[in-house]
Design an enzyme around this catalytic site. Structure first.
Site, PDB file in Angstrom:
ATOM      1  N   ASP A 184      -6.385   5.757  -2.846  1.00  0.00           N
ATOM      2  CA  ASP A 184      -5.281   5.025  -2.223  1.00  0.00           C
ATOM      3  C   ASP A 184      -4.286   4.661  -3.320  1.00  0.00           C
ATOM      4  OD1 ASP A 184      -3.873   2.886  -0.580  1.00  0.00           O
ATOM      5  OD2 ASP A 184      -5.559   3.271   0.762  1.00  0.00           O
ATOM      6  N   HIS A 231      -1.116  -1.594  -0.553  1.00  0.00           N
ATOM      7  CA  HIS A 231      -1.989  -0.935   0.423  1.00  0.00           C
ATOM      8  C   HIS A 231      -3.413  -0.790  -0.097  1.00  0.00           C
ATOM      9  CE1 HIS A 231      -3.291   2.440   3.124  1.00  0.00           C
ATOM     10  NE2 HIS A 231      -2.528   1.813   3.995  1.00  0.00           N
ATOM     11  N   SER A 243      -5.387   2.754   8.822  1.00  0.00           N
ATOM     12  CA  SER A 243      -5.710   2.505   7.416  1.00  0.00           C
ATOM     13  C   SER A 243      -6.597   1.289   7.246  1.00  0.00           C
ATOM     14  CB  SER A 243      -4.429   2.297   6.599  1.00  0.00           C
ATOM     15  OG  SER A 243      -3.789   3.509   6.310  1.00  0.00           O
TER      16      SER A 243
END
EC number: 3.4.21.-
Length: 530
Positions: A157, A198, A351
């Site tokens: 990620d 994120h 996600s």
């Protein structure tokens, strides 16, 4: 047999698929990159996969390079070379290179370097603001274990703020800087700005500190690795992601989470996932956030568990992709987790659902440490809870941590390759004939599965040697185009072939397209049952 073991860009892809992967697994994990290579998105690169070692094939690829195109990156383990073109190079020049390099016997495929985007009650003070751990029955699991730090979850990620107050206790200190950076290649996966949030959010869902009197409660207290493959803008190249997956497997990651997608099918990425699966990692990925669209890659690969998203009321989230590849559902709407710098926020998306499953997988393995990745996958499916959605929305059901941890897996079943098994004797064959030319440059077809229990299908095209026709395939019945497809075969000439494994939920869309020349062709579809 695997639904996505090899993408059939040429006939030799079919012939060499098994031996090529064997070569990948036997090579050292050496990668090299040219200084100054583009960070994150690498839209000017073409990835060339080889069947021999990269060092042995490099001279062949060099000989096919047009002026000003250069090799900028190699990966011996996954067997690929990245070639960078000048940004002003035409699309035709890039396509011509792909076709020319595919003529070499030791070249398996050539594809664009696509971009993928970022998709007992504990005493944590913000636990009362959460619903995801409660929805997946973590409290029943926490009565048994909070997770074993000997079980590692790698997050492919954006970078993780590894000194976050609610994460630092669970970061894997056996690895320098708790991970690696495949975007900047500086060895440090730390986020470059607060907006690079994120990865920290995803990592906090899977394994933020639980029962540590700080912040929120992650799903498990397993160890975290940060494999930074997405830049601060949220995008990353398939080669950076593939390298991060391979690295994670080589570090011994038990679970690899990929909350990313959108770049379409990639043979390089498929090879990386298959490599990690064969190394013993369980791969989990977000299904995608385009409701009505099919499951995105890498979640759609057979070696990966695709996860859809549920809202707090256990309804399918309005954004969640769906399809036959979905294996599990998990909470993904307004999920609270960690963000830089020592802060917390709620995000929504598949996600967020994917690391819930990754975290449950981690502490399921903590409770049942002898499970193989295939057995763990089967156990998570078997202990999931039906929440009343269709199989294309929830797969086997909503993941359930309590059931997964407290239920005896027994003999585990599973084992072996994903989708293993052989096809039987039942066969259905269909043929069609047509003619394409400049006035009629393409023909489209659809095929509905006919066998009682579909196993595999082979679509083959035979045309004139003086022409160049290409073959495109979709698996959900939509009409393929030259830019929207699930599989493609494009050799020089007009003989093409694509083979796919079937789950029984597919409908094939087929496009025969003229690249050059004209003439008659025969299209054949052979479907095998189990």
């Amino acid at each position: 047999m695997s639904r996505d073991t090899k993408r059939n860009i040429g006939r030799r892809s079919v012939l060499k698929a098994t031996s090529a992967l064997g070569a990948f697994l036997g090579l050292g994990g050496v990668t090299s990159a040219t200084p100054g290579r583009s960070r994150s998105r690498k839209k000017d690169e073409i990835v060339v996969g080889v069947s021999d070692s990269v060092s042995a094939s490099k001279a062949t690829i060099d000989s096919k390079l047009p002026s000003k195109a250069t090799i900028v990156h190699t990966n011996e383990t996954l067997g690929y070379v990245a070639v960078e073109f000048p940004s002003r190079a035409s699309t035709q020049a890039r396509e011509n290179f792909k076709r020319n390099v595919l003529e070499a016997d030791d070249v398996e495929y050539a594809e664009d370097n696509a971009t993928y985007e970022a998709i007992a009650t504990p005493n944590d003070p913000q636990y009362g603001q959460q619903y995801a751990p409660q929805q997946v029955n973590c409290e029943a699991a926490w009565d048994v274990t909070y997770g074993d730090p000997g079980v590692t979850i790698s997050v492919v990620d954006q970078g993780i703020q590894y000194d976050h107050e609610d994460l630092e206790g669970n970061m894997d200190g056996s690895v320098s800087n708790y991970g690696d950076d495949f975007v900047d290649n500086d060895g440090d996966p730390y986020p470059v700005s607060a907006s690079e949030n994120h990865g920290t959010h995803v990592g906090g869902i899977a394994a933020g500190g639980t029962n540590n009197a700080t912040g929120h409660a992650g799903i498990s207290n397993c160890s975290l690795l940060s494999a930074r493959a997405l830049g601060d803008g949220g995008g990353g190249s398939l080669t950076d992601i593939a390298d991060a997956i391979q690295w994670s497997a080589d570090q011994g990651a038990d679970v690899i989470n990929m909350s990313l997608g959108g770049g379409g099918f990639s043979q390089t990425l498929s090879n990386a996932c298959e490599y990690a699966y064969n190394q013993g990692s369980l791969l989990v990925a977000a299904a995608g956030n385009g409701y009505g669209n099919s499951v995105s890659y890498p979640a759609a690969y057979d070696t990966v568990m695709a996860v859809s998203s549920l809202d707090e009321g256990e309804t399918l989230s309005a954004f969640s992709n769906l399809g036959p590849e979905i294996e599990l559902a998990a909470p993904g709407g307004n999920v609270l987790s960690s963000i830089p710098w020592d802060n917390y926020d709620t995000f929504s998306g598949t996600s967020m659902a994917s690391p819930v499953v990754a975290g449950v997988a981690g502490f399921t393995l903590s409770a049942h440490p002898n499970l193989s990745n295939a057995e763990l996958r089967s156990h998570l499916q078997n202990t999931a809870v039906d929440v009343g959605l269709s199989s294309e929305e929830q797969g086997h059901g909503r993941v359930d941590a309590g059931q997964a941890v407290t239920t005896d897996p027994g003999d585990g079943g599973g084992g072996g390759d994903p989708g293993d098994g052989t096809c039987g004797d039942e066969t259905n064959t269909e043929t069609a004939e047509g003619n394409i030319s400049s006035s009629n440059p393409s023909d489209a077809y659809s095929y509905t599965l006919d066998t009682a229990d579909p196993c595999s299908a082979t679509v083959s095209l035979s045309g004139p040697s003086s022409a160049d026709f290409d073959l495109y395939l979709t698996l959900d019945g939509r009409t393929p185009t030259t830019s929207d497809y699930d599989r493609r075969s494009y050799n020089w000439g007009s003989d093409e072939e694509i083979s796919v494994d079937l789950s029984g939920n597919e409908e094939l869309g087929i496009l025969v397209n003229q690249y050059s020349g004209s003439g008659s062709y025969t299209l054949t579809i052979e479907e095998l049952g189990k």
